[in-house]
Design a protein around this motif. Structure first.
Motif, short mmCIF file in Angstrom:
data_model
loop_
_atom_site.label_atom_id
_atom_site.label_comp_id
_atom_site.label_asym_id
_atom_site.label_seq_id
_atom_site.Cartn_x
_atom_site.Cartn_y
_atom_site.Cartn_z
N ALA A 1 46.36 -9.46 43.42
CA ALA A 1 45.16 -9.36 42.57
C ALA A 1 43.84 -9.82 43.19
O ALA A 1 42.79 -9.50 42.71
CB ALA A 1 45.32 -10.55 41.25
N ASN B 1 47.79 -12.86 37.24
CA ASN B 1 47.06 -11.66 37.69
C ASN B 1 45.45 -11.80 37.55
O ASN B 1 44.70 -11.81 38.28
CB ASN B 1 47.68 -10.41 36.93
CG ASN B 1 47.22 -8.97 37.67
OD1 ASN B 1 46.56 -9.07 38.82
ND2 ASN B 1 47.37 -8.08 37.14
N THR C 1 43.08 -6.70 34.58
CA THR C 1 43.95 -7.54 34.42
C THR C 1 43.99 -8.30 33.05
O THR C 1 45.15 -8.76 32.44
CB THR C 1 43.75 -8.75 35.57
OG1 THR C 1 42.37 -9.38 35.37
CG2 THR C 1 43.63 -8.24 37.04
N VAL D 1 52.02 -11.32 43.02
CA VAL D 1 50.83 -10.74 42.06
C VAL D 1 49.56 -11.35 42.37
O VAL D 1 48.83 -10.67 42.42
CB VAL D 1 51.39 -10.76 40.60
CG1 VAL D 1 50.31 -10.53 39.80
CG2 VAL D 1 52.73 -9.86 40.56
#
Length: 498
Positions: A387, A323, A174, A383
Motif C-alpha cells: 500500500a 490498506n 483503498t 498488504v
C-alpha cells in the motif's frame, strides 16, 4: 496554504524550471480530491469482487454457481469476478484517444456514467446475462476512469507535491476496498437480497465521479494541447495562485508543439523506449506481487482454511483498514524519500512476508486458530508494504514520466496492461490455490524479488522533477541514455538518483 516557492534546476528541471513560481492553492487541492473520487469505484469493485465467491446461497443459487471453489465448475464465478477487466482493456485504449482529443474531463465523466449504469444493472440483475452486462459496463467505466484520473492528477499538481496528490487516487481505491468489505460484512445478515445491496451501492462512488466530470476544470496541459491557449493561461494562473506563470506556460506550450499525428505509433519509437518499458513492466509487477489475488480471495482463503463466511469476510475488513492506513504513509513520504526508496523497502518486506506465509501454511497443517491469527498478521504486514509502494506508485510513475504528445496513449497502455494481468491473476488464483496451496505464496515471492531487482537497476528517481522535463532523467540514466537523442540544450547540474 503553502507559501510562495521557486522550483530549482537541481531537482532535474530544464532551463526554465528554476523560474516556475506559485503556491499550492486550495483550488488545485479541491480539484484533485474530486478527481481522486474516481478511485473509489475501482476500490469498491475490487472489494466486492473478492466477496462474490463467499456470498450467501441466494446469490450462488440464483446464478447457478458451485459452492466448492475447487470443483470443476469453479471457473464460472471466477469469470464473473474478472470479466469486467476485458471490457476495461478495450475501454482504456479507446479512452486514450478521447482524453487526447476531447480532454481529461470528458473521460472522467464517461467513466462515472458507465459505472453508474453497471451498478444499476448488477444490483437489479434477474439472470446471468444481465449481471454480466453490468460487469461489462463497470469495465468500460473503469477503463475510462483509470486512464484519465491519474493523468489529470499528475498534470494539475505542482512538481513538489505531485506524488502526494496523485496518490490520492490510490487512497480512494483503498477506501473503496474497505467500504466494500464493510458492506459485504453487513449484507451477509440479509440472506435473500444482501448481494443486491453490495453490487448496487457501487452507484454511490459512480455518482461522485460523474459529478466530478461535470464540475472539474480541464488541465492546462490538455487545453494547450487542443489549442486553447488563453484559457489555459487563465487556468494556470488560478491553480498556481500567481500571475507569474510564463515559464511553466511556455514549457507546456513547447511540449505541445512536439505533438505527432499518430501518438500510438510514436510511442513505440526508440526515444520512448524507457518510458514504454516502465508503463508495461510496473503494472505487470504490480499484479504479480499477488496483491489483487490476495484481496480478491482473502475470504475464500480463510474459508478454505476452515473458517466460516462471517469470519473470513471479517478478516477482509481488517486487511482493508490496514490498506488505507498504509497508503497515508505513501502520501507522507513519497515526495520526501522518493519513489525508489519506497519501492525497494517494500520489496524486501513483501518478499519476506510472502515466504513467511508459505512456510507457515506448509508446516502447520491443518491451520489452528492461533496460527491463523499469525497468518492474518503477516498478510497485514504484506498488504501495508504494498500500500505504500507498488499500489500508489503503479499509478503515479507511468502517469508522470511521458511527454505531452504521448502521455494520454501511454496511460491507456498502462491501464490496459494493469487490467490484463489483474484478469489473469483473478482467473488463475483459485486453481493455483487449490493445486499449489502454500506454494502460491512462494510463487509470488519470486516475482517480488524480480520486481525489486528491476526497480533497483532501471528506474530513475522522478520526485520533484517538473512533468514536462522528465526526459532529462532518462538522458542521465546509465542504461536508458543510449535510447534518448541529445536534442535539447544541455541540462544544468546533473540529476542524481537517490
Amino acid at each position: 496554504m503553502a507559501g510562495r516557492r521557486t522550483r530549482g534546476v537541481a531537482n532535474g528541471g530544464g532551463l526554465r524550471a528554476e523560474l516556475y513560481k506559485g503556491r499550492t492553492t486550495s483550488y488545485v487541492i479541491l480539484a484533485c480530491i474530486v478527481a481522486a473520487c474516481g478511485g473509489l469505484i475501482y476500490g469498491y469493485e475490487i472489494g466486492i469482487s473478492g466477496a462474490m465467491p463467499s456470498m450467501r446461497a441466494a446469490f450462488l443459487e440464483k446464478f447457478s454457481f458451485p459452492r466448492d471453489d475447487c470443483s470443476n465448475g469453479a471457473q464460472r464465478p471466477t469469470t464473473l469476478t474478472s470479466s469486467f477487466y476485458l471490457a476495461g482493456i478495450a475501454a482504456s485504449l479507446l479512452a486514450s484517444h478521447v482524453t487526447k482529443i476531447y480532454g481529461r474531463r470528458l473521460s472522467i465523466l464517461c467513466g462515472g456514467l458507465c459505472s453508474l449504469v453497471g451498478a444499476v444493472l448488477s444490483g437489479a440483475a434477474q439472470n446471468l446475462a444481465m449481471i454480466i452486462l453490468g460487469r461489462i459496463m463497470h469495465g468500460i467505466g473503469h477503463g475510462f476512469g483509470n486512464q484519465a484520473v491519474p493523468l489529470y492528477l499528475s498534470e494539475m499538481a505542482p512538481a513538489e507535491i505531485r506524488g502526494a496528490l496523485n496518490i490520492m487516487f490510490q487512497l480512494a481505491i483503498t477506501i473503496g476496498i474497505l467500504w466494500a468489505n464493510l458492506i459485504n460484512y453487513g449484507s451477509l445478515q440479509i440472506p435473500d437480497w444482501g448481494w443486491r445491496l453490495s453490487l448496487g451501492l457501487a452507484g454511490v462512488p459512480a455518482i461522485l465521479m460523474t459529478m466530478g466530470g461535470f464540475f472539474l476544470p480541464e488541465t492546462p496541459n490538455s487545453l494547450i494541447e487542443r489549442g486553447r491557449y488563453e484559457e489555459a493561461r487563465r487556468l494556470l494562473t488560478k491553480v498556481r495562485g500567481t500571475e507569474e506563470v510564463d515559464a511553466e506556460y511556455e514549457d507546456i506550450k513547447e511540449a505541445s508543439e512536439l505533438a505527432v499525428a499518430n501518438p500510438f505509433k510514436a510511442i513505440f519509437q526508440r526515444k520512448y523506449r524507457p518510458q514504454l518499458v516502465m508503463a508495461t513492466m510496473i503494472p505487470f509487477f504490480q499484479q504479480f506481487t499477488g496483491i489483487n489475488a490476495t484481496i480478491f480471495y482473502v475470504p475464500v482463503l480463510f474459508q478454505k482454511l476452515g473458517f466460516g463466511t462471517d469470519a473470513s469476510l471479517y478478516t477482509a475488513v481488517i486487511t482493508g483498514a490496514v490498506n488505507v492506513m498504509a497508503t497515508l504513509v505513501a502520501i507522507t513520504f513519497v515526495d520526501k524519500c522518493g519513489r525508489r526508496a519506497l519501492f525497494l523497502e517494500a520489496g524486501v518486506q513483501m518478499f519476506v512476508t510472502q515466504v513467511a506465509i508459505g512456510l507457515i501454511l506448509a508446516i502447520i497443517t491443518p491451520l489452528t486458530k492461533s496460527s491463523a491469527v499469525i497468518v492474518l498478521i503477516v498478510i497485514c504486514i504484506y498488504v501495508s508494504s504494498f500500500a505504500w509502494s507498488c499500489g500508489p506508485l503503479g499509478w503515479l510513475i507511468p502517469s508522470e514520466i511521458f511527454t505531452l504528445e504521448t502521455r494520454s496513449v501511454a496511460q491507456g497502455i498502462n491501464v490496459a496492461v494493469n487490467f490484463l494481468f489483474t484478469f489473469v491473476s483473478a482467473q488463475a488464483f483459485p486453481a493455483m490455490l487449490c493445486h499449489m496451496t502454500y506454494g502460491i505464496f512462494l510463487f509470488f515471492a519470486a516475482w517480488v524479488l524480480a520486481m525489486s531487482l528491476f526497480i533497483y537497476f532501471f528506474l530513475p528517481e522522478t520526485k520533484s522533477v517538473p512533468i514536462e522535463k522528465m526526459t532529462s532523467i532518462w538522458r542521465r540514466h546509465w542504461y536508458w541514455k543510449r535510447f534518448i537523442p541529445d536534442e535539447d540544450p544541455p541540462a544544468l547540474p546533473s540529476y542524481r538518483q537517490d
